[in-house]
Design an enzyme around this catalytic site. Structure first.
Site, PDB file in Angstrom:
ATOM      1  N   LYS A  81       0.830  -1.206   0.000  1.00  0.00           N
ATOM      2  CA  LYS A  81       0.000   0.000   0.000  1.00  0.00           C
ATOM      3  C   LYS A  81       0.866   1.259   0.000  1.00  0.00           C
ATOM      4  CE  LYS A  81      -3.884  -2.424   2.056  1.00  0.00           C
ATOM      5  NZ  LYS A  81      -4.624  -2.851   3.248  1.00  0.00           N
ATOM      6  N   GLN A 130      -4.787  -1.681   9.409  1.00  0.00           N
ATOM      7  CA  GLN A 130      -4.683  -2.989   8.764  1.00  0.00           C
ATOM      8  C   GLN A 130      -5.263  -4.076   9.678  1.00  0.00           C
ATOM      9  OE1 GLN A 130      -3.641  -3.496   5.589  1.00  0.00           O
ATOM     10  NE2 GLN A 130      -4.073  -5.669   5.772  1.00  0.00           N
ATOM     11  N   ASP A 161     -11.351   2.629   3.852  1.00  0.00           N
ATOM     12  CA  ASP A 161     -11.725   1.214   3.711  1.00  0.00           C
ATOM     13  C   ASP A 161     -13.247   1.039   3.607  1.00  0.00           C
ATOM     14  OD1 ASP A 161      -9.576  -0.653   3.691  1.00  0.00           O
ATOM     15  OD2 ASP A 161      -9.164  -0.258   5.801  1.00  0.00           O
TER      16      ASP A 161
HETATM   17  N1  GUN Z   1      -7.099  -6.917   5.877  1.00  0.00           N
HETATM   18  C1  GUN Z   1      -7.434  -7.659   4.798  1.00  0.00           C
HETATM   19  N2  GUN Z   1      -7.988  -6.890   3.864  1.00  0.00           N
HETATM   20  C2  GUN Z   1      -8.015  -5.642   4.352  1.00  0.00           C
HETATM   21  C3  GUN Z   1      -8.483  -4.396   3.839  1.00  0.00           C
HETATM   22  O1  GUN Z   1      -9.011  -4.284   2.732  1.00  0.00           O
HETATM   23  N3  GUN Z   1      -8.318  -3.318   4.658  1.00  0.00           N
HETATM   24  C4  GUN Z   1      -7.774  -3.425   5.884  1.00  0.00           C
HETATM   25  N4  GUN Z   1      -7.679  -2.326   6.613  1.00  0.00           N
HETATM   26  N5  GUN Z   1      -7.340  -4.554   6.395  1.00  0.00           N
HETATM   27  C5  GUN Z   1      -7.460  -5.658   5.620  1.00  0.00           C
END
Ligand code: GUN
Length: 287
Positions: A53, A97, A120
């Site tokens: 990311k 995350q 998100d």
């Molecule tokens: N863990 C797995 N997929 C995601 C996601 O799309 N966003 C976040 N914040 N954590 C994750």
């Protein structure tokens, strides 16, 4: 039958090139979008995702701020950091995350993020907006899937869509986006009876199960569009999807590969949402 390969890596690359230009134009006006990425603990998969990311942000000119907190971080400390980030004008998007360590209350943490910075789209406010069809932020994985389908010129309206998996991150928002695009939607899960015959009805089959290559040709209707959200590791360490690609490929009209299908689209949508958040927060400076 020949099939369309739904190449997420390619589409995400094209989207990123467009976003880079957009961000350059914003930067020329003194506005640089910022994304805060919070990671708690030492989950190796989460570390890989967070690194990706940050790299994506750098590629398009978004500023990223990493907050790597130790496993033993208290809820108070994490919520305190979120409060600070909510108030910080250089931060347009906040991403915590997941998963976070067990002693922290995930629902409470998600609710603490300002809905305006919730790139998100996990906050109940944004989930509600999605439900009534007026989302501010589109949930990244499902929205990325819709982009991939639309970019290939494939029709969704009137199609039978079967989503396997009912998570808050993928299954439920996916079903909602398909519904908003006028598909007839079925959500399946671990208690679904005769999964095979339900899947066989699908014009669009979205597999978000988390089981290596469960979906074989027996689950797939001739000419179906198959979307594989799976990211599994075999005991030997091989990355696999939820779909047995080789087994189903002759039967489908379109299919996503793993890797290079849904994953890059999820990442691209996070950038889309961060830029959108910045545009909302700094509209007065950009007009
Ligand atoms: N863990 C797995 N997929 C995601 C996601 O799309 N966003 C976040 N914040 N954590 C994750």
């Amino acid at each position: 039958m020949s099939y369309i390969l739904l190449d997420g890596k390619d589409l995400a690359g094209r989207m990123k090139a467009e976003m880079r230009e957009k961000v350059e134009n914003m930067a020329a006006k003194g506005v640089v979008p910022g994304l805060a990425v919070v990671i708690v603990g030492n989950d190796p998969a989460s570390r890989v995702y967070v690194n990706s990311k940050k790299k994506d942000c750098a590629e398009v000119g978004i500023r990223s701020f990493e907050y790597a907190l130790p496993e033993e971080t208290t809820e108070e400390q994490l919520l305190g950091l979120i409060d600070t980030l909510n108030e910080d004008d250089s931060v347009d998007g906040i991403l915590v995350q997941l998963p976070i360590p067990k002693h922290l209350d995930e629902a409470k943490v998600i609710r603490r993020i300002s809905p305006k910075k919730d790139v998100d789209a996990f906050h109940p406010y944004n989930v509600g907006e999605l439900m009534i069809g007026t989302p501010i932020f589109a949930p990244c994985t499902p929205a990325g899937i819709m982009e991939l389908i639309k970019d290939a010129g494939l029709e969704v309206a009137g199609k039978n869509c079967v989503v396997i998996g009912r998570s808050n991150i993928v299954g439920k928002p996916m079903a909602m986006l398909m519904l908003h695009n006028n598909a007839t939607v079925t959500i399946c899960h671990s208690k679904t009876k005769d999964l095979k015959s339900v899947c066989k009805q699908a014009d669009i089959l979205v597999a978000a199960i988390g089981k290596t290559e469960l979906i074989t040709s027996e689950y797939v209707k001739e000419g179906a569009i198959v979307i594989d959200v799976g990211m599994n590791r075999t005991p030997e360490g091989r990355l696999t999807g939820d779909v047995n690609f080789e087994d189903v490929k002759e039967k489908v009209s379109a299919i996503t590969p793993v890797p290079g299908g849904v994953g890059p689209m999820t990442r691209a949508m996070l950038l889309v949402n961060t830029i959108k958040a910045c545009n909302m927060h700094k509209a007065n400076m950009l007009s």
